[in-house]
Design an enzyme around this catalytic site. Structure first.
Site, mmCIF file in Angstrom:
data_model
loop_
_atom_site.group_PDB
_atom_site.id
_atom_site.type_symbol
_atom_site.label_atom_id
_atom_site.label_comp_id
_atom_site.label_asym_id
_atom_site.label_seq_id
_atom_site.Cartn_x
_atom_site.Cartn_y
_atom_site.Cartn_z
ATOM 1 N N ASP A 9 61.489 82.054 -4.053
ATOM 2 C CA ASP A 9 60.855 83.293 -4.554
ATOM 3 C C ASP A 9 59.668 82.935 -5.456
ATOM 4 O O ASP A 9 59.679 83.205 -6.645
ATOM 5 C CB ASP A 9 61.886 84.157 -5.315
ATOM 6 C CG ASP A 9 62.470 83.454 -6.539
ATOM 7 O OD1 ASP A 9 62.495 82.200 -6.564
ATOM 8 O OD2 ASP A 9 62.878 84.155 -7.493
ATOM 9 N N ASP A 14 59.065 77.460 -8.207
ATOM 10 C CA ASP A 14 59.266 77.439 -6.747
ATOM 11 C C ASP A 14 58.050 76.829 -6.055
ATOM 12 O O ASP A 14 58.184 76.113 -5.057
ATOM 13 C CB ASP A 14 59.448 78.864 -6.200
ATOM 14 C CG ASP A 14 60.621 79.586 -6.800
ATOM 15 O OD1 ASP A 14 61.687 79.622 -6.195
ATOM 16 O OD2 ASP A 14 60.460 80.118 -7.920
ATOM 17 N N ASN A 38 61.962 86.714 -8.365
ATOM 18 C CA ASN A 38 60.979 86.598 -9.454
ATOM 19 C C ASN A 38 59.990 87.760 -9.437
ATOM 20 O O ASN A 38 59.540 88.223 -10.477
ATOM 21 C CB ASN A 38 60.195 85.285 -9.342
ATOM 22 C CG ASN A 38 60.952 84.110 -9.938
ATOM 23 O OD1 ASN A 38 61.739 84.286 -10.865
ATOM 24 N ND2 ASN A 38 60.723 82.931 -9.396
ATOM 25 N N THR A 117 66.229 78.363 -3.990
ATOM 26 C CA THR A 117 65.711 78.357 -5.362
ATOM 27 C C THR A 117 65.395 79.775 -5.864
ATOM 28 O O THR A 117 64.646 79.933 -6.823
ATOM 29 C CB THR A 117 64.456 77.455 -5.464
ATOM 30 O OG1 THR A 117 63.422 78.000 -4.626
ATOM 31 C CG2 THR A 117 64.755 76.028 -5.068
ATOM 32 N N PHE A 156 69.203 83.501 -14.162
ATOM 33 C CA PHE A 156 68.453 84.531 -13.437
ATOM 34 C C PHE A 156 68.848 84.655 -11.956
ATOM 35 O O PHE A 156 69.132 85.756 -11.467
ATOM 36 C CB PHE A 156 66.942 84.258 -13.557
ATOM 37 C CG PHE A 156 66.091 85.242 -12.816
ATOM 38 C CD1 PHE A 156 65.850 86.505 -13.314
ATOM 39 C CD2 PHE A 156 65.542 84.906 -11.583
ATOM 40 C CE1 PHE A 156 65.077 87.431 -12.618
ATOM 41 C CE2 PHE A 156 64.765 85.819 -10.876
ATOM 42 C CZ PHE A 156 64.536 87.084 -11.390
ATOM 43 N N ASN A 157 68.831 83.553 -11.201
ATOM 44 C CA ASN A 157 69.052 83.647 -9.745
ATOM 45 C C ASN A 157 70.425 84.237 -9.413
ATOM 46 O O ASN A 157 70.571 84.957 -8.420
ATOM 47 C CB ASN A 157 68.914 82.272 -9.087
ATOM 48 C CG ASN A 157 67.479 81.788 -9.069
ATOM 49 O OD1 ASN A 157 66.547 82.589 -9.150
ATOM 50 N ND2 ASN A 157 67.295 80.474 -8.968
ATOM 51 N N HIS A 229 62.702 74.097 -13.205
ATOM 52 C CA HIS A 229 64.027 74.272 -12.600
ATOM 53 C C HIS A 229 64.089 73.884 -11.113
ATOM 54 O O HIS A 229 64.858 73.011 -10.711
ATOM 55 C CB HIS A 229 64.448 75.751 -12.675
ATOM 56 C CG HIS A 229 64.384 76.368 -14.014
ATOM 57 N ND1 HIS A 229 65.347 76.193 -14.971
ATOM 58 C CD2 HIS A 229 63.468 77.211 -14.571
ATOM 59 C CE1 HIS A 229 65.049 76.893 -16.052
ATOM 60 N NE2 HIS A 229 63.909 77.521 -15.827
ATOM 61 N N ASP A 230 63.345 74.624 -10.289
ATOM 62 C CA ASP A 230 63.599 74.583 -8.844
ATOM 63 C C ASP A 230 63.354 73.228 -8.182
ATOM 64 O O ASP A 230 64.125 72.845 -7.278
ATOM 65 C CB ASP A 230 62.762 75.669 -8.147
ATOM 66 C CG ASP A 230 63.203 77.065 -8.547
ATOM 67 O OD1 ASP A 230 64.357 77.234 -8.965
ATOM 68 O OD2 ASP A 230 62.383 77.997 -8.436
HETATM 69 C C1 BDR Z 1 65.278 80.358 -12.023
HETATM 70 O O1 BDR Z 1 64.783 81.678 -12.257
HETATM 71 C C2 BDR Z 1 63.484 81.797 -11.768
HETATM 72 O O2 BDR Z 1 62.684 82.530 -12.635
HETATM 73 C C3 BDR Z 1 62.972 80.393 -11.522
HETATM 74 O O3 BDR Z 1 62.075 80.371 -10.443
HETATM 75 C C4 BDR Z 1 64.232 79.622 -11.234
HETATM 76 O O4 BDR Z 1 64.560 79.668 -9.857
HETATM 77 C C5 BDR Z 1 65.636 79.737 -13.355
HETATM 78 O O5 BDR Z 1 66.628 80.491 -13.982
HETATM 79 CA CA CA Z 2 62.961 80.397 -8.196
#
Ligand code: BDR
Ligand code: CA
Length: 300
Positions: A9, A14, A38, A117, A156-157, A229-230
């Site tokens: 996303d 990403d 996102n 991701t 978040f994801n 993160h991703d």
């Molecule tokens: C995740 O949330 C999104 O905002 C980032 O792309 C990542 O996948 C981190 O919590």
């Molecule tokens: Ca992401």
């Protein structure tokens, strides 16, 4: 080469995950599929086209689900901006989006490793529609063994589509969970941004992405540098020794009053349930950033 599909996303991190996957000789990136999280599906799909156009990546891009399985969409505009990938000025789009739905494109490219991701909506829809047998492994960025970043307990994801996450973690497919407890070690320092900025126009786009990401992470979380993160999920596929994992049962909280979207990681086996995931607990940060910078250099 490891065949892989990247479901994402974009999203600043990403975008770097796409570059890492496409720019690493260990991975045969077969398709990029997009999911709303996102930002809206239209925006994240355009962002996938933007970064692929900038990097000369020509793998198929397919649109997936525009909203979570049962809930309204919740986007991360505070972190990723109005476009979902604010910061750089992108040039013209040179890559199209295929007509087929993401879950059909995922199916067509199996057997392969599915790297996820974003929210797990596409992955859950794919497993529900086509079954589990063709997926080698799912490596996902999501959750945490500790606290969350969207609510006190939810990352978040997983927060965006906990019902999808519950389907994925209950599917029986081998899962590797790369959570915040590890990705918060992968901080993009000014030194890393400087290395990226030296790599021509694509490197400067990466630098601009990270500069915007750093500003929102400073404002929202008070972080001194933003966590990448991703790409850690992609790095785990490229070189599993970079990420230390332990086997554990992971439950997804779908109904908690304050804990919806929490990943309940039973590190000490207190629930007596069989493990359903390899859970990341450690990262070789220096080698990780070497992989990222090398991949951008190859694509530049
Ligand atoms: C995740 O949330 C999104 O905002 C980032 O792309 C990542 O996948 C981190 O919590
Ligand atoms: Ca992401």
């Amino acid at each position: 080469m490891i065949p892989a599909v990247l479901d994402c996303d974009p999203g600043h991190d990403d975008a770097i995950a796409i570059l890492l996957a496409a720019g690493s000789p260990e991975i045969d990136l077969r398709a990029i599929t997009t999911v709303a999280a996102n930002q809206t599906l239209d925006k994240v799909t355009l962002n996938a086209q933007r970064i692929c156009s900038a990097a000369g990546i020509s793998v198929p891009i397919a649109r997936g689900c525009a909203r979570p399985l049962v809930r309204p969409l919740y986007v991360a505009e505070d972190i990723h901006g109005e476009s979902g990938m604010d910061g750089p000025a992108f040039g013209s789009i040179t890559v199209d989006v295929v007509e087929d739905h993401a879950i059909d494109v995922i199916h067509r490219n199996m057997p392969a490793t599915l790297v996820a991701t974003g929210a797990l909506t596409n992955v859950a829809a794919y497993l529900t529609r086509y079954g589990t047998s063709a997926v080698r492994e799912i490596v996902l960025m999501g959750g945490s063994t500790e606290r969350g970043n969207t609510t006190p307990y939810a990352e978040f994801n997983i927060y965006v589509d906990p019902e999808a996450a519950a389907i994925v973690f209950g599917s029986g497919v081998p899962i590797t969970m790369i959570g915040l407890n590890v990705t918060h070690q992968a901080l993009v320092t000014p030194g890393i941004v400087a290395q990226l900025n030296e790599l021509g126009s694509l490197g400067r786009i990466c630098g601009d992405l990270m500069t915007f990401f750093a500003a929102t992470y400073r404002e929202v979380f008070g972080f001194e540098a933003p966590p990448l993160h991703d790409p850690v999920a992609v790095a785990r596929v490229i070189d599993p020794t970079l990420v230390t994992c332990v086997e554990a049962f992971v439950g997804i909280e779908t109904t908690g009053t304050f804990t919806r979207g929490a990943t309940v990681v039973d590190l000490h086996g207190r629930l007596g349930r069989p493990p359903n995931a390899q859970v990341a607990v450690g990262l070789d940060v220096d080698r990780f950033f070497d992989l990222v910078v090398d991949a951008v250099r190859r694509l530049s």
